[in-house]
Scaffold this motif. Structure first.
Motif, PDB file in Angstrom:
ATOM      1  N   GLY A 169      47.471   9.690   6.422  1.00  0.00           N
ATOM      2  CA  GLY A 169      47.672   9.622   8.154  1.00  0.00           C
ATOM      3  C   GLY A 169      48.203  10.270   8.871  1.00  0.00           C
ATOM      4  O   GLY A 169      48.154  11.001   9.859  1.00  0.00           O
ATOM      5  N   TYR A 170      49.600  10.422   8.529  1.00  0.00           N
ATOM      6  CA  TYR A 170      50.881  11.556   8.652  1.00  0.00           C
ATOM      7  C   TYR A 170      50.263  12.791   9.264  1.00  0.00           C
ATOM      8  O   TYR A 170      50.599  13.130  10.475  1.00  0.00           O
ATOM      9  N   LEU A 171      50.253  13.091   7.750  1.00  0.00           N
ATOM     10  CA  LEU A 171      49.977  15.201   8.445  1.00  0.00           C
ATOM     11  C   LEU A 171      48.799  15.485   9.085  1.00  0.00           C
ATOM     12  O   LEU A 171      48.828  16.321  10.022  1.00  0.00           O
ATOM     13  N   SER A 172      48.091  14.384   9.747  1.00  0.00           N
ATOM     14  CA  SER A 172      46.735  14.147  10.086  1.00  0.00           C
ATOM     15  C   SER A 172      46.890  14.257  11.820  1.00  0.00           C
ATOM     16  O   SER A 172      46.326  14.767  12.851  1.00  0.00           O
ATOM     17  N   SER A 173      48.223  13.558  11.892  1.00  0.00           N
ATOM     18  CA  SER A 173      48.704  14.045  13.022  1.00  0.00           C
ATOM     19  C   SER A 173      49.559  14.843  13.678  1.00  0.00           C
ATOM     20  O   SER A 173      50.237  14.628  14.944  1.00  0.00           O
ATOM     21  N   LEU A 174      49.693  15.345  12.377  1.00  0.00           N
ATOM     22  CA  LEU A 174      50.589  17.152  12.829  1.00  0.00           C
ATOM     23  C   LEU A 174      49.729  18.196  13.318  1.00  0.00           C
ATOM     24  O   LEU A 174      48.482  17.940  12.714  1.00  0.00           O
ATOM     25  N   LYS A 175      50.473  18.970  14.434  1.00  0.00           N
ATOM     26  CA  LYS A 175      49.997  20.054  14.945  1.00  0.00           C
ATOM     27  C   LYS A 175      49.745  20.964  13.462  1.00  0.00           C
ATOM     28  O   LYS A 175      50.561  21.221  12.347  1.00  0.00           O
ATOM     29  N   SER A 176      49.164  21.627  14.132  1.00  0.00           N
ATOM     30  CA  SER A 176      48.444  22.896  12.662  1.00  0.00           C
ATOM     31  C   SER A 176      49.314  23.685  11.206  1.00  0.00           C
ATOM     32  O   SER A 176      49.553  23.516  10.028  1.00  0.00           O
ATOM     33  N   LYS A 177      50.830  24.121  12.755  1.00  0.00           N
ATOM     34  CA  LYS A 177      51.761  24.888  11.953  1.00  0.00           C
ATOM     35  C   LYS A 177      52.699  24.191  11.002  1.00  0.00           C
ATOM     36  O   LYS A 177      53.189  23.959   9.957  1.00  0.00           O
ATOM     37  N   TYR A 178      52.872  22.662  11.685  1.00  0.00           N
ATOM     38  CA  TYR A 178      53.414  21.869  10.831  1.00  0.00           C
ATOM     39  C   TYR A 178      52.572  21.746   9.842  1.00  0.00           C
ATOM     40  O   TYR A 178      53.963  20.782   8.359  1.00  0.00           O
ATOM     41  N   ARG A 179      51.088  20.401   9.943  1.00  0.00           N
ATOM     42  CA  ARG A 179      50.856  20.916   8.969  1.00  0.00           C
ATOM     43  C   ARG A 179      50.479  21.555   7.492  1.00  0.00           C
ATOM     44  O   ARG A 179      50.572  20.683   6.604  1.00  0.00           O
ATOM     45  N   VAL A 180      50.282  22.394   7.921  1.00  0.00           N
ATOM     46  CA  VAL A 180      50.377  23.802   6.509  1.00  0.00           C
ATOM     47  C   VAL A 180      51.602  23.454   5.955  1.00  0.00           C
ATOM     48  O   VAL A 180      51.629  23.841   4.836  1.00  0.00           O
ATOM     49  N   ARG A 181      52.642  23.779   7.079  1.00  0.00           N
ATOM     50  CA  ARG A 181      53.977  23.895   6.445  1.00  0.00           C
ATOM     51  C   ARG A 181      54.623  22.873   4.732  1.00  0.00           C
ATOM     52  O   ARG A 181      54.081  23.272   3.877  1.00  0.00           O
ATOM     53  N   ALA A 182      53.908  21.674   5.854  1.00  0.00           N
ATOM     54  CA  ALA A 182      54.021  20.167   4.461  1.00  0.00           C
ATOM     55  C   ALA A 182      53.243  20.493   4.279  1.00  0.00           C
ATOM     56  O   ALA A 182      53.381  20.140   2.659  1.00  0.00           O
ATOM     57  N   LYS A 183      51.688  21.079   3.549  1.00  0.00           N
ATOM     58  CA  LYS A 183      50.807  21.083   2.532  1.00  0.00           C
ATOM     59  C   LYS A 183      51.581  22.392   1.515  1.00  0.00           C
ATOM     60  O   LYS A 183      51.723  21.812   0.760  1.00  0.00           O
ATOM     61  N   LYS A 184      52.168  23.087   1.648  1.00  0.00           N
ATOM     62  CA  LYS A 184      52.883  24.033   1.364  1.00  0.00           C
ATOM     63  C   LYS A 184      53.682  23.519   0.542  1.00  0.00           C
ATOM     64  O   LYS A 184      53.940  23.853  -0.481  1.00  0.00           O
ATOM     65  N   ALA A 185      54.730  22.871   0.804  1.00  0.00           N
ATOM     66  CA  ALA A 185      55.741  22.201   0.189  1.00  0.00           C
ATOM     67  C   ALA A 185      55.685  21.370  -0.514  1.00  0.00           C
ATOM     68  O   ALA A 185      55.981  21.694  -1.808  1.00  0.00           O
TER      69      ALA A 185
END
Length: 400
Positions: free
Chosen positions: A208-224
């Motif tokens: 739910g938190y990840l879905s609230s992020l802008k695309s570039k921050y969500r991509v960065r988090a998922k890569k981590a």
């Protein structure tokens, strides 16, 4: 005879006069003293169990004092003090990085040795140096705190104090007493903000938190998350913490060595003692790579606040697996999944904390020299020695 004299010293008292009223301040040296109480104190960082751990496993060269404030025998509040020997050079040595100006600053700082009296807790960020009962106005709180410090500085045990540090308030404590003599003594100092994330109740979990992020921050988090996907994350109990406490301490020291400024070094055994004393209020997780512990982080459950405490990792391994970012994301998941209202991430690493959604909340702090003839130097000295506080706030969330 020595024990009797010590007991009398530990219970020394005075009257603090404010607006024609008299208040009693009683000094003592341990939270185990019956004079200490955490009645009315909401935070775990104000309570006896936590203070007892600090006293039993203190950072090097740190001692503790407390003051009970009363009016006609009625409890008004408890003040918590720490005294720490401090050499600014020890805290600035990691900032040199080949810079000539910083090297000169470090050399100058290394010549200074101070005994610092702190009203507050240097180990955590927040207004935990005092606990007043309901109905005590902010103005009276400030007058009592400042009057108490003035009295303490007249006592033999505090004659060697070279700096008074009053830390972490969410407002300017002197705004209600602009004409008080105290305002002339204390200098407001700049500090890094407290990085705090408000937890959206709609998130529910990390997804739910990840879905609230802008695309570039969500991509960065998922890569981590992907690069660390093979790591084991395990919560430890007290016996398990004790078994690897030396290793945890070494990982903690690697982070300390990489930080630009620090006031203290935790003692070995601190995490084990916390876990045994605090139980589920204090929690420690480790990350393992092929069975080897490569990092850890700790949190306090403080009511509806999840408070990030100390952590440790090897900087090289951190870069490989994005450990710090993964630990932040894990804390966010914990907060969202367990209904916490807020995640407090403290100071330091402000930009990466901002990049995951924490906002910088200004904290007020003050300094003074006990002697008026030297007090004017405090702002100049602080501005010369203070670490770089510049950072760029981020906005990772999509528009609501």
């Amino acid at each position: 005879m020595e024990k009797t004299a010590q007991k009398e010293l530990l219970h020394r008292s005075t009257l603090v006069h404010v607006d024609g009223h008299s208040y009693r301040a009683i000094l003592f040296a341990s939270c185990l003293d019956p004079l200490f109480t955490d009645v009315g104190c909401e935070s775990v960082f104000q309570q006896r169990a936590y203070h007892a751990v600090l006293e039993s496993a203190p950072p090097g060269k740190m001692t503790f004092w407390y003051v009970r404030l009363e009016k006609e025998g009625r409890l008004l509040g408890i003040l918590s003090f720490q005294i720490k020997d401090f050499n600014p050079g020890d805290s600035l040595k990691n900032q040199i990085n080949g810079n000539i100006v910083r090297a000169a600053r470090y050399k100058a700082a290394s010549l200074i040795n101070l005994s610092v009296l702190c009203l507050g807790n240097t180990l955590v960020t927040g207004d935990y140096g005092f606990c007043f009962q309901p109905g005590v106005s902010n103005r009276l709180q400030t007058e009592l705190m400042m009057g108490t410090i003035d009295w303490m500085l007249t006592l033999p045990d505090f004659k060697k104090i070279g700096l008074v540090f009053v830390k972490d308030f969410y407002h300017d404590i002197f705004e209600d007493i602009p004409n008080s003599p105290h305002c002339q003594k204390y200098h407001q100092i700049d500090t890094q903000p407290n990085m705090i994330m408000e937890i959206n109740s709609k998130w529910g979990n990390l997804e739910g938190y990840l879905s609230s992020l802008k695309s570039k921050y969500r991509v960065r988090a998922k890569k981590a998350l992907e690069v660390a996907d093979h790591l084991e994350r395990i919560e430890l109990n007290a016996d398990e913490i004790e078994a690897i406490e030396d290793h945890l301490h070494q990982l903690y020291l690697k982070v300390v060595e990489d930080v630009g400024f620090n006031l203290f070094i935790l003692s070995k055994g601190y995490f084990t003692r916390l876990k045994r004393a605090m139980g589920d209020q204090f929690r420690l997780w480790v990350y393992k790579d092929r069975g080897e512990v490569i990092s850890f982080f700790t949190v306090f459950e403080d009511g509806d606040i999840l408070d990030a405490h100390f952590l440790g990792y090897d900087p090289e391994v951190n870069h490989q697996y994005k450990l710090y970012l993964n630990m932040l994301l894990t804390m966010i998941d914990m907060a969202a999944s367990n209904g916490f209202r807020q995640l407090q991430l403290s100071r330091t690493a402000t930009e990466i904390k901002s990049s995951v959604g924490a906002e910088g909340v200004k904290m007020w702090a003050y300094m003074r020299h006990p002697r008026k003839s030297f007090n004017w130097l405090i702002p100049k000295a602080y501005n010369f020695f203070k670490p770089d506080l510049d950072w760029v706030p981020r906005s990772p969330f999509t528009e609501a």
